[in-house]
Design an enzyme around this catalytic site. Structure first.
Site, PDB file in Angstrom:
ATOM      1  N   THR A  33      26.331  32.332  18.473  1.00  0.00           N
ATOM      2  CA  THR A  33      26.426  32.908  17.129  1.00  0.00           C
ATOM      3  C   THR A  33      25.071  33.475  16.714  1.00  0.00           C
ATOM      4  O   THR A  33      24.187  33.669  17.550  1.00  0.00           O
ATOM      5  CB  THR A  33      26.976  31.857  16.133  1.00  0.00           C
ATOM      6  OG1 THR A  33      27.212  32.487  14.880  1.00  0.00           O
ATOM      7  CG2 THR A  33      26.032  30.670  15.927  1.00  0.00           C
ATOM      8  N   ASN A  34      24.886  33.760  15.441  1.00  0.00           N
ATOM      9  CA  ASN A  34      23.631  34.349  14.964  1.00  0.00           C
ATOM     10  C   ASN A  34      23.236  33.727  13.626  1.00  0.00           C
ATOM     11  O   ASN A  34      23.939  32.859  13.115  1.00  0.00           O
ATOM     12  CB  ASN A  34      23.790  35.872  14.856  1.00  0.00           C
ATOM     13  CG  ASN A  34      24.957  36.234  13.955  1.00  0.00           C
ATOM     14  OD1 ASN A  34      24.949  35.942  12.768  1.00  0.00           O
ATOM     15  ND2 ASN A  34      25.984  36.844  14.532  1.00  0.00           N
TER      16      ASN A  34
END
Ligand code: CTP
Length: 420
Positions: free
Chosen positions: A220-221
């Site tokens: 993810t980020n």
């Protein structure tokens, strides 16, 4: 050593005077969290309960939480004309919970207690957060009262659906206190703007997508979802029907908006395809993963030989570019917007990257922010707005609510243009 006044941290609502009206409903206890949320952000809160609401929560609670005296009647502090002064001095009036009876009295323009009198006097924004049983909320009398109040510029937060006081469930539940506080912040950030998005359906994607690696791991980020949710809140405040496609974010969704939860870039793409035909404006604020791994059915185990793990990632679809390419002249979404969070490198500065991205994606509006200093998770933002040719057409800096309203000004303006 006591903190000097200049070292006291300033909140986003520092010095803003908010009257919190409380009506006689079981949700009155939730107003305590709203008052706390407002004071924690620096607001000067005056709680004005209706007389009968004191059956639910008493003055001691309100005085302790607001650090201000509490009055209910127009006959207190008569010498200082309190029934007029409070409303005149307020920067906003928020009524939480607003009952069916209170809404009827507000529509009629009654002034038989301090709260209704303050409503008549004030020229500041008025926000109602109704809570009541579904039958009362859906009754034609209440519907009509709400329509009339909205047409006068009163902000009404749509109640949520869920468990009510008794065993019943349905529409009529007070939204979460944090969502009510954030709605109030967005109204205050909207300044003099009118309900210029009324009648439009705005679809906004927010948060960061999560690509599943195996049953326990994701890629993810850092996206917090704060900018996208601030945009959704702002569009709702300005009268739009709003659908928020929220990817993996832990942020509280705004009150009054429809929420579609997604995980991966592929999920987000499907949600966008489902919604694009009914959207007047579609804003891609989500941080979409550009790459996705092949998901392993079982947990990937540690290598005995310490050889490490190499992941093979394939590119995901560019959703924003696809939206622009699929749109035929005159078709929906009439306005397509994207974001460009950029950093500079040894060859090119961040703005030049954004200009190139604006041209490559062809969105009607691209909001660029320089993330060299890492703005993720922050409550503030600085945006530069570019058109499809990469030309700068505006800029804004401030809270995420403030920059959202500046961006929505461009969206509203683009919606009035003919895309035929
Ligand atoms: N976006 C998208 N689909 C993707 C990646 C991004 O629709 N697969 C959208 C984002 O929501 C944003 C805009 O495209 O509105 C720009 O995203 P960004 O990550 O800055 O650009 P990328 O196209 O991914 O290019 P790069 O990462 O190479 O800068």
């Amino acid at each position: 050593m006591p903190a000097s006044p200049s070292s006291v941290p300033r909140g986003p609502l520092d010095g803003i005077r908010v009257i919190v009206g409380v009506c006689a409903g079981i949700a009155a206890y939730k107003a305590a969290h709203v008052v706390r949320g407002l004071t924690e952000r620096g607001a000067d809160v005056r709680v004005v309960p209706t007389q009968s609401s004191l059956e639910f929560v008493g003055t001691a609670t309100w005085e302790a939480l607001s650090h201000n005296p509490v009055r209910t009647s127009v006959f207190e502090d008569v010498d200082s004309v309190a029934h007029v002064r409070l409303g005149q001095e307020a920067d906003a009036i928020l009524v939480v919970p607003a009952t069916a009876d209170f809404i009827a009295r507000a529509r009629m323009g009654s002034a038989d207690d301090l709260l209704t009198a303050s409503l008549l006097v004030t020229r500041a924004p008025v926000i109602l957060a109704p809570a009541m049983h579904t039958e009362m909320w859906e009754h034609p009398a209440t519907r009509e009262n709400i329509d009339v109040l909205r047409s006068r510029g009163v902000h009404v937060i749509e109640p949520a659906s869920g468990r009510l006081t008794g065993r019943d469930t349905g529409v009529g539940r007070l939204p979460e206190p944090e969502a009510i506080v954030q709605f109030t912040q967005s109204v205050l950030a909207s300044g003099e703007r009118a309900r210029d998005l009324e009648g439009s359906h705005v679809v906004i994607t927010a948060g960061g997508t999560r690509e599943e690696l195996d049953p326990v791991r994701v890629l993810t980020n850092h996206s917090s979802g704060k900018q996208g949710t601030a945009l959704a809140r702002g569009a709702y405040v300005r009268g739009a029907r709003v659908t928020l496609v929220l990817a993996g974010a832990s942020v509280e969704p705004p009150a009054g908006v429809e929420v579609v939860r997604v995980e991966s870039a592929a999920d987000l793409s499907s949600a966008v395809r489902r919604l694009e035909g009914e959207a007047d404006a579609l804003i891609m604020a989500a941080a979409v993963s550009d790459f996705t791994p092949e998901t392993s059915e079982s947990k990937i185990k540690k290598r005995e030989d310490e050889s490490g793990l190499t992941l093979h990632l394939t590119e995901t679809e560019d959703i924003l570019r696809g939206l622009v390419e699929r749109r035929a002249p005159g078709q929906r979404p009439r306005v397509i917007c994207g974001f460009a969070a950029e950093t500079g490198d040894e060859h090119t500065n961040a703005l030049a990257h954004a200009k190139r991205k604006a041209q490559a994606k062809g969105a009607d509006l691209l909001a660029f922010n320089d993330v060299s200093e890492n703005a993720f998770g922050s409550d503030r933002n600085e945006l530069t707005f570019l058109d499809a040719h990469g030309e700068i057409i505006g800029a804004a800096s401030g809270s995420k609510d403030e920059v959202s309203h500046a961006m929505l000004d461009h969206v509203a303006e683009l919606l009035t243009r003919d895309h035929g």
